[in-house]
Design an enzyme around this catalytic site. Structure first.
Site, mmCIF file in Angstrom:
data_model
loop_
_atom_site.group_PDB
_atom_site.id
_atom_site.type_symbol
_atom_site.label_atom_id
_atom_site.label_comp_id
_atom_site.label_asym_id
_atom_site.label_seq_id
_atom_site.Cartn_x
_atom_site.Cartn_y
_atom_site.Cartn_z
ATOM 1 N N SER A 1 0.831 -1.205 0.000
ATOM 2 C CA SER A 1 0.000 0.000 0.000
ATOM 3 C C SER A 1 0.870 1.261 0.000
ATOM 4 O O SER A 1 1.578 1.524 -0.970
ATOM 5 C CB SER A 1 -0.979 -0.025 1.171
ATOM 6 O OG SER A 1 -1.919 1.024 1.072
ATOM 7 N N HIS B 1 -8.513 0.366 -0.147
ATOM 8 C CA HIS B 1 -8.493 -0.644 -1.207
ATOM 9 C C HIS B 1 -9.861 -1.273 -1.455
ATOM 10 O O HIS B 1 -9.981 -2.462 -1.727
ATOM 11 C CB HIS B 1 -7.437 -1.716 -0.897
ATOM 12 C CG HIS B 1 -6.113 -1.129 -0.541
ATOM 13 N ND1 HIS B 1 -5.368 -0.378 -1.427
ATOM 14 C CD2 HIS B 1 -5.416 -1.138 0.631
ATOM 15 C CE1 HIS B 1 -4.268 0.048 -0.817
ATOM 16 N NE2 HIS B 1 -4.267 -0.400 0.417
#
Length: 219
Positions: A4, A109
Site C-alpha cells: 500500500s 483498497h
C-alpha cells in the site's frame, strides 16, 4: 515492493519518483483518503483462514463489503461499510472463521475510496515518473510496474485489493531469497515467513538494526 503506502517508498528508492514528489504525494493521498472516509465511513477486519473461497462467496452476497488485501494463503483483510462488515463478521463466525477488527479510520483498497482515487488521478497528472532502476512490484497487478501505466496503477490501488502474496511469490520465482523489511513492526516479515519459510528475513526499524543488517549483508 511495498504494501500500500510502502509502494511510494519503493518507487522513490528505485528512482521512479523523486523524494520531494513522493513526500507531497503521500501527504495529499492521505488527505484524499481521510476526506473519502469522512464522506463514506468504513471498517476493516483481518480474516484468518485458508478457506478464502468462502470469504469471497460471503462478500459477494453482502452488499458493501469487499476483500481489500490478499496477504497470505491464511490471511485476508476485508473492508466496507460498518453495517456490511458487521454482517460479514457474523457470517464468518457462523463458519467458525476467526475475524480480528482493525483499528483504522477508512476502508482502504475498496470502492469506498472512489472519491479519493479520482482526486489522486487528477493530482498524478502533475507528476513526472521515470522508469524504475530495478523492478518494483505492484500490489494491484501482482506484476512489476510499467512506467507508462504507473500513475493509472496507483490510482487503481486505492479502490482495488492489494496482492502481497502474489508479489512475494513473484519475487521468489524471480530468484529473490533474502528480504529486508524497512519500517516499524514485523508484520511483513511475518507474512514472508508464511509464504517462503526458507527465505532469509531481516528487519530495519532504527539505526541500530540498520547498522546490524548492513554489517551482516556487507552493504
Amino acid at each position: 515492493m511495498g504494501l500500500s503506502l510502502g509502494e511510494y517508498s519503493a518507487l522513490v528508492a528505485a528512482g521512479s519518483l523523486s523524494f520531494e514528489d513522493g513526500l507531497r504525494l503521500v501527504a495529499d493521498r492521505s488527505r484524499y483518503m481521510a476526506a473519502a472516509g469522512h464522506e463514506t465511513p468504513g471498517k476493516m477486519a483481518a480474516v484468518l483462514t485458508d478457506q478464502q473461497t468462502i470469504v469471497q462467496e460471503l462478500c459477494d452476497k453482502i452488499d458493501g463489503v469487499y476483500i481489500a488485501n490478499y496477504n497470505t494463503l491464511n490471511q485476508l483483510v476485508v473492508g466496507g461499510t460498518p453495517e456490511a462488515v458487521k454482517q460479514l463478521k457474523q457470517a464468518l463466525k457462523d463458519h467458525k472463521i476467526r475475524v480480528v477488527p482493525l483499528k483504522v479510520a477508512v476502508s482502504s483498497h475498496t470502492p469506498l475510496m472512489a472519491s479519493a482515487s479520482e482526486k489522486l488521478g487528477q493530482r498524478l497528472e502533475t507528476v513526472a515518473f521515470t522508469a524504475p532502476k530495478w523492478p518494483v512490484w505492484s500490489n494491484t497487478t501482482g506484476q512489476p510496474f510499467a512506467v507508462e501505466h504507473l500513475a493509472a496503477t496507483l490510482v487503481d490501488q486505492l479502490v482495488a485489493p492489494t496482492h502481497f502474496y502474489d508479489d512475494f511469490r513473484g519475487l521468489t520465482a524471480a530468484g529473490a531469497d533474502q528480504f529486508v523489511e524497512i519500517g516499524p513492526g514485523h508484520v511483513l516479515s511475518g507474512f514472508a515467513k508464511q509464504i517462503a519459510p526458507a527465505a532469509k528475513r531481516y528487519q530495519i526499524n532504527d539505526m541500530t538494526t540498520l547498522n546490524a543488517v548492513r554489517s551482516e549483508l556487507g552493504w
